[in-house]
Each structure stands twice: as C-alpha cells, then as structure tokens.
Design an enzyme around this catalytic site. Structure first.
Site: not given
Ligand code: KQY
Length: 365
Positions: A356
C-alpha cells in the site's frame, strides 16, 4: 504534460503485472499524527527500512511535504531520491497513478479520483484533496501524459492484474457505498475494462477481516504470474477470516483467466490476529473525521501485502511464528527473486502495509 480524452483501451495501452520489470518505485513519507503513533517517528524508521530494501532492486523516489523535507532527506540514504510532493497521507498505492504501457515503449498514467476510501460515507480522513493531486504530480515527474477520471473513484490497492487481460477485485470494495454508488456492477466493469485494458474481471467477495479499506484486493490476493495467485489463508475455522478466504478460494479455483487458463492458488498463511495495544492507541492523536485507533482493535495484517520488485520481494513481518512460513512460501513462489522481510507492525498500525505504500513505474523498452 497532456490530459487525454481517450482511453488506454482505445489507444492500445495495458496495465502490466507488478511482476514485470520496473523503472522504479514511489513512496510517500508518513507524518500525520492522527494516523501514525508518536508523531509518526516509528513509522518513519520503518519506511526507511522499506525504501532501503527496495533500493537494492530498483530506483526509489520518496515524496515528502515541505515540513518534513529536511528530516526525510536526513533519514534516507543518498541513493534514494527525495522530492517534495504534498499529500494527506502516505498511501501512494491508492492515490498515485496506475501506469499503462503500449508495445511501442510508451507509458501513460491513469489518474482515478481518490476520496480517502469512501469519502463522506465511510472515508478514513477529511480532506483528501492533496492526495487526489498526487497522481498528476507523479505523471508530470515521469513526463507521461495521463487519463483523468473525474467521475470514477478507485484506489490502486483495489486492483491487481496479470498483465495479460485479467483483473482481480473484491465486491466489498468496488461496490461499496462510498465509492461509485451511482454505477451498477456492469458499468464499473466497463470502466475498468476500458481504463486498464483487460478482458476478464474475477470478482472476489470480501478482503481481509477488519480491513478499513473495505477489503482491498492487495491485502488478500496477488498475481505471482499469469495463472498463479497467492491468497491469504488460515486453517482456523473459528476465525471470521476462514470463511472469507474459503469463499475467495472457491471462486478462484473455479475461474479461468482471460487466456482461458485455470487459476492455480497458493495459500499464504496469515499471522495470528494482531491487536492494537494500549500504548499504541494512546500514541495516536484523536482528530474528528479520522478513523480512531482503539486498544484491542484487530489489525488487517497479511503477508499478501508484499511488494514485487525487480529481482526481489519485500514482505511485511509481524514478529509472529508465521513470518518464517511466509518467507518459505514466497521463496517457493518466486525462486528467482531475493526475499526480504521487514518488521512492519508500524505500517499495519496505520492501516495498510508495504504494498500500500509503494507505486511502481513500469520499465518500457
Ligand atoms: O491499505 C491501504 N491501501 C491503505 C490504508 C489506508 C489507511 C488510512 N488510515
């Protein structure tokens, strides 16, 4: 650089699989104290480790706000480029561009609308306008034209492709109320086919239990190569994750991909449930409009949230006995890549993981 009115499908561009060669990768520096504990300092140290690990395989560029520029430049080694990119938080997989390539060696970006994983319905913070400009800034830096979708919300973490016409997504995420409630599933399919240039979409049901992104696919399943998918798994039938993984497993083994191949599924076993401690919870600033981090909440920890680099796999470790098994499984899946584990509890505490916080730029020849 131009904003194009056509589409990748019309223009003959496709999104490559992450396992294809990269020119490099972008990361955004963490700093917001209402998501990252202790003023983001522990997360910053972990991001440095991730950037260093990836930099042995490909060029790494870290985008950072002006406020944190000097600190980030100081903490990151010299072989990592540090540039100013304003942002609302550090999830460039989701707010960055999805790059598409053609067979003449050209590259373009797809710039989806970003609304912090659900906007005012169930988004994770407000506002998100700086994040929504990140994709354009990255395409400018990469000298690529872009396709901009003003009326379609999507995050890069909610899609994985095999580069040969197949896309995997989850219904939990793509059909969620906070993204494109005005569109039917068929309409969403058409947009994805047009802008990723895929022919077949495999719809999984749900993502990892308690994933605050409404079940991003990149936390539960990933293409190892065309025809082969790693799926997050537990044998514990008492865990709510079991039913979720089993449902997805059944869908995958009964699916064929765009080329008509049956899909081989490799189970990537999950760590034991990881809960937020009191100390961790107390280290996060409470802010109205940002998802709170409460003691005892279960984190959506999964080894599937790994980054596939040129010649390497960088995967999250959780100080759990399953870390070793994950390394073993990944080495079996990727015999020609070096497997590098990074202790990543500080990233999952922010709501996501190594995949992510990265966004690759494909290599073109
Ligand atoms: O897992 C993701 N792609 C993003 C997670 C975002 C978390 C924001 N607090």
């Amino acid at each position: 650089m131009k904003t194009l009115q056509s589409s990748p499908q019309k223009d003959g561009y496709r999104m490559p699989g992450e396992f294809e060669n990269h020119k490099g990768v972008y990361i955004l520096w963490p700093e917001r104290p209402d998501n990252w504990r202790d003023g983001a300092k522990p997360a910053q140290h972990t991001f440095v480790k991730v950037a260093e690990a990836i930099s042995q395989f490909e060029e790494v560029t870290v985008g950072v706000s002006d406020r944190q520029y000097t600190n980030a430049r100081h903490m990151l080694p010299d072989n990592i480029k540090v540039v100013e990119i304003s942002n609302d938080d550090s999830w460039i997989r989701d707010c960055g561009p999805t790059f598409v390539v053609n067979d003449k060696g050209d590259i373009r970006g797809v710039d989806w609308t970003f609304n912090a994983w659900g906007g005012l319905v169930d988004g994770l913070y407000f506002p998100w306008d700086k994040d929504d400009r990140v994709a354009q800034k990255v395409t400018e830096m990469e000298n690529t034209d872009r396709y901009r979708l003003d009326d379609f919300v999507l995050e890069g973490g909610s899609i994985h492709v095999d580069g040969e016409g197949t896309l995997i997504v989850t219904e939990e995420c793509l059909l969620s109320e906070g993204r494109n409630p005005q569109l039917s599933k068929d309409q969403i399919e058409s947009i994805l086919k047009e802008y990723l240039n895929v022919e077949k979409i495999i719809w999984l049901k749900r993502g990892i239990y308690s994933d605050e992104t409404n079940g991003h696919v990149d936390n539960i399943a990933n293409f190892v190569e065309p025809g082969k998918i790693a799926l997050a798994w537990t044998d514990n039938e008492d865990d709510p994750q079991y039913e979720i993984s089993k449902e997805n497993y059944d869908i995958l083994v009964n699916s064929t991909d765009a080329k008509g191949r049956k899909i081989e599924v490799e189970k990537l076993y999950l760590p034991s449930p990881i809960l937020i401690t009191k100390e961790e919870s107390e280290g996060v600033d409470a802010v109205d409009g940002t998802l709170p981090r409460l003691e005892g909440d279960r984190l959506a920890a999964s080894y599937v949230n790994y980054y596939t680099a040129n010649g390497g796999i960088v995967f999250p470790m959780f100080n759990d006995p399953m870390d070793d098994k994950a390394r073993e499984t990944l080495q079996k899946l990727y015999p020609d890549r070096k497997i590098v584990g990074i202790p990543a509890r500080e990233i999952i505490l922010g709501g996501g993981n190594i995949h992510c916080i990265t966004q690759q730029v494909p290599a073109v020849y």
